[in-house]
Structures are given as C-alpha cells and as structure tokens.
Design a protein around this motif. Structure first.
Motif, short mmCIF file in Angstrom:
data_model
loop_
_atom_site.label_atom_id
_atom_site.label_comp_id
_atom_site.label_asym_id
_atom_site.label_seq_id
_atom_site.Cartn_x
_atom_site.Cartn_y
_atom_site.Cartn_z
N ARG A 13 111.16 113.56 0.52
CA ARG A 13 110.60 112.26 0.41
C ARG A 13 110.49 111.92 -1.08
O ARG A 13 109.54 111.33 -1.65
N SER A 72 114.81 113.35 3.92
CA SER A 72 113.74 111.97 3.93
C SER A 72 113.72 111.55 2.44
O SER A 72 112.85 111.16 1.94
N HIS A 97 118.06 113.24 7.47
CA HIS A 97 117.28 112.01 7.42
C HIS A 97 116.96 111.62 6.06
O HIS A 97 116.20 110.71 5.46
N ASP A 106 108.11 110.14 8.49
CA ASP A 106 109.19 109.76 7.52
C ASP A 106 108.62 109.91 6.08
O ASP A 106 107.80 110.38 5.62
N ARG A 137 107.49 109.61 13.33
CA ARG A 137 108.53 108.98 14.01
C ARG A 137 108.30 109.06 15.47
O ARG A 137 107.71 110.01 16.08
N PRO A 183 115.52 107.91 6.53
CA PRO A 183 114.39 108.31 6.25
C PRO A 183 113.04 107.50 6.38
O PRO A 183 111.89 108.13 6.38
N PHE A 184 113.30 106.36 7.60
CA PHE A 184 112.29 105.60 7.88
C PHE A 184 112.08 105.86 9.52
O PHE A 184 112.97 105.94 10.26
N ALA A 185 110.97 105.66 9.94
CA ALA A 185 110.65 106.08 11.30
C ALA A 185 110.95 105.01 12.19
O ALA A 185 111.34 105.00 13.42
#
Length: 453
Positions: free
Chosen positions: A174, A198, A218, A417, A423, A430-432
């Motif tokens: 992240r 992510s 992701h 995410d 998710r 990386p985005f749900a």
C-alpha cells in the motif's frame, strides 16, 4: 552514513538496539541520512575498502560482517548484542515527514529487521546530486527480514525503495511511488520470499528485479520492469523468521509470482521517453557505479510495460527448460495469472488468464507533486473478476523453502485494498471497487493516509 560494511549514522538512529518508536517527526536537510536503522562499528568499519588493491571485495566483506554480527557475544563479554530478534531491530518508524536528505531518507543494514516502516512521507532525496553511491534511495535496507514497509508515499528520489540482500518475509504494501529518476523499486540479490501488494508504481521504470522469490499482487504498475540474473554474487538466505543463516546462493532468476496486477502502458504517460532501444541489451544499472566490477556488467533486454520481460523464463510445467551453466542452474519458473494489461502493456507469453484491453479501467494521476496528492478514477473493473490470492496459492520460495506469510507466521490477509476497503468480488489492481468511482488520495500525515474525497 556509510555502506553496509561500515557504521551507519543518521540524524536519528537507535544504534544497534531494539524497539525504538520514531514517529510524528519532521526530519529534513541531512547531508546524508534522515533515519538510520543500520549496523554498529565493531563488526566492521568501511570494510569494503579495507586492504590493498586486490584485497577482498565488498561482497565478501559484507558476508563477513553478517557472520561477525551473528557471532557477537553481548555486553557480558564486552561486545555488542548479537544480531537476533531478541536484541536488535523491531523498530517502528511511522508518520514522519522526511525530505531533502542527500543520500537516503531511511537506511539500515541488519538493524531494520523485524521493523515496521509505515505512513511516512519521504521526498526530495538525493536531488542535489552532491555525491553518489550504493545507498541512495528514499528507503534503502539490507536484510529487511520480516520488515513491513507500508502506507508510505515516496517521490522525487533517485530510487524510491531499494531492498538489497536478504529481503525475506518482507512485506511491501500500500505504498505510493512516483517521480523516481532511476526506478520506484529495486530488489537486489535477494532470495525471498517477499510480498509486494497493493502499491502504486507511477514512474517510467517501476521495478528492477535482480532477485528471486517475489510475489507481486494487486499493484498498479505504469512503468517498465527490468530483470536479470546474478551468478557472480552469493548472498545468504535464512531460516524462517530468524537471522540464522540457512544457506548461500547466487541469483538464478525467476521464482516470482505476478497475480492480479494492473499494467498501464507507456501511452498513458505523455511525458514518457523511450528508456532504451528495444533491439539491444541495456545496462541494468543505467550507468551507476560498479560494485566489485559485477553489477555494472548486468544487462537485460528492454520490453514494454507488463510481464513480457519474463518471456525467457519457464512456467512450472515447462521447468526446467534449459541446462544452466558452470556457475548456476537453470532459471526458475514464474507464475503469472489474472493481470490486466492496458494501453500497450504486454503480458507474459504463457499467461493463461491475461486480460488485455485498450483504455485502462483504472487511471491514477498525481495532482500535487510536492504534497503527494493523487486522483484515482475507476471505470468498469467489475467485468474482470479474478481468483483471490492466499498464502496457500503463493506456495513457498525456492531457496529458503518458506511460505509467504505475515512476520508472525500467520497467513496473509489480502482482503483489503490500498485504502483499507474490503474487496468484494476480486478484481485486478489495488482498488476494491468494481463500480465507477473517483477518489482523491493524500500523502500520509499524523493520522495516516486517508481518502479525502
């Protein structure tokens, strides 16, 4: 600040101890390093330069430094504590603003093991170019064993994150990387397992991979990947969740996983310039200094954004597809599935579930380059459902024979995410959300990163 075979100092540093919390500081204008989690001097001071011409090189000296650190007998014997979980590392570095440091924002050889580096805003590192070297990055760590690097925004650096030697059990999660003059992420002579999930990679070069055992899951990747083997340097790998050395090997390449990423081709970046002619071998180090005369010899064949950089590697079903050579065995297999490729990004030759599209359904734009504010637009990801990624699916790394887990050995949880949103149906990137949405993301501050719209 020194190389990994020397005492490493910064404006702030725990100096070979355990459990420091360095948080909510503004750390600026170091001639060298902002925060050092590096080694102390007794295990070696400038060992890479020790002896006359023709003496042992830096790679051998670093192996010796590691063994000395493991053999330290502690204060009762008049020596520092040995390098192990009970005495060294386990630091927390969070919610700091680190900028305008000339070599590194955060650095550490050995001493950053078992630590968490999270929610920092790191920028303008090595922009004056007063000197160069092999420790120049927003974050540069050797032996980041079970180290969690999460939620950081790193920009306007030479390279944003550089993991060198012994990234094992490391989680890179992240983070936001952009405006790197070399690349966003360099992983050098590591055997894994390490997880990269992510993250947003927004620079023209996203990843330079001179390692094995990585899992890239992701991520949003808008830059190219460079990969090469390294048969001349032998580096350690460890028993799981420990500093104890399990073995030493060179880098065969491969043993990587790429699952559920979004790759956006060069057409998404108007300012993109061709890094190298695609018909010739390129220097992996792009003119950087040699270390023992080895890294500067490393080359790769440039390919477009995507995973076609790994086309020479076998799948698990094809392995082994070559005989190797006198110095090393064959390249290891790769596992590449469920990735989305947009705007000219190219998939691995044997990816069974590649999603190839024109316009990217995810768009990331830097709104304020200095403040670290981004705009994210998701349009129609809901039609691209992919299989979830779990510890079981990732398997074990080749050399350390270790699973992809949390630092405490528990299974990974990839259900949230980049923004911490759970998710639903699993989609690439990386985005749900699978429904159209626009978000504004701000760089971390004392409250951590939060969507502001």
């Amino acid at each position: 600040m020194g190389p990994p075979t020397a005492l490493q100092e910064g404006l702030i540093g725990p100096h070979w101890s355990k459990g420091w919390v360095i948080e909510d500081n503004t750390i600026t204008d170091s001639k060298n390093v902002g925060v050092s989690l590096g080694k102390e001097a007794s295990t070696g001071q400038n060992e890479a330069a020790a002896g006359p011409k023709g003496a042992k090189g830096g790679t051998q000296r670093e192996r010796e430094v590691i063994q000395r650190a493991l053999a330290l007998r502690g204060p009762a014997a008049g020596e520092p504590h040995p390098w192990d979980r009970d005495h060294v590392g386990s630091h927390t570095v969070r919610r700091n603003t680190i900028r305008d440091c000339e070599q590194a924002g955060i650095v550490g050889h050995l001493g950053a093991a078992f630590s968490t580096i999270s929610d920092n805003h790191i920028s303008r590192i090595h922009v004056k170019r007063q000197w160069h070297g092999a420790e120049v990055a927003g974050i540069k760590l050797h032996a980041a064993i079970d180290t969690v690097i999460s939620g950081n925004t790193i920009h306007h650096t030479h390279r944003a994150l550089w993991l060198d030697w012994q990234a094992q059990g490391t989680l890179v999660r992240r983070n936001v990387f952009y405006a790197s003059t070399a690349e966003d992420f360099m992983v050098e002579v590591c055997h894994g397992p390490y997880l990269v999930d992510s993250n947003l990679f927004l620079s023209p070069w996203a990843v330079k991979d001179m390692s094995s055992g990585g899992a890239y899951v992701h991520n949003y990747i808008a830059g190219r990947i460079a990969n090469c083997t390294e048969h001349q340097r032998y580096t350690p790998y460890h028993l799981p969740h420990s500093t104890a050395v399990y073995g030493v090997s060179n880098i065969l390449g491969g043993d990587n996983r790429f699952y559920n990423n979004v790759f956006v081709g060069d057409g998404a970046r108007a300012e993109h310039t061709e890094p190298q002619s695609d018909s010739t071998l390129a220097s992996f180090w792009s003119g950087a200094i040699d270390v023992d005369g080895v890294p500067g010899q490393a080359t790769f064949m440039p390919t477009p954004v995507g995973t076609s950089q790994y086309d020479a590697y076998p799948t698990a079903q094809e392995y082994p597809n070559e005989h190797g050579n006198a110095m090393a065995g064959p390249r290891l297999p790769v596992w590449i599935e469920g990735n989305l490729y947009a705007e000219g990004a190219e998939p691995f030759r044997a990816e069974p579930t590649a999603i190839i599209t024109g316009a990217s359904p995810v768009r990331v734009e830097v709104l304020d380059t200095a403040a670290g504010t981004l705009r994210v637009e998701v349009t129609h990801l809901g039609t691209h459902v992919v299989a979830p990624v779990t510890t079981d699916r990732l398997g074990t790394s080749y050399q350390a024979e270790m699973g992809y887990t949390n630092p405490d050995g528990s299974d990974l949880d990839l259900s949230a995410d980049l923004c911490g949103i759970l998710r639903g149906e699993v989609v690439p990137g990386p985005f749900a959300t699978s429904a159209p949405v626009t978000r504004i993301l701000a760089a971390p501050e004392p409250a951590g990163r939060q969507p502001i719209a």
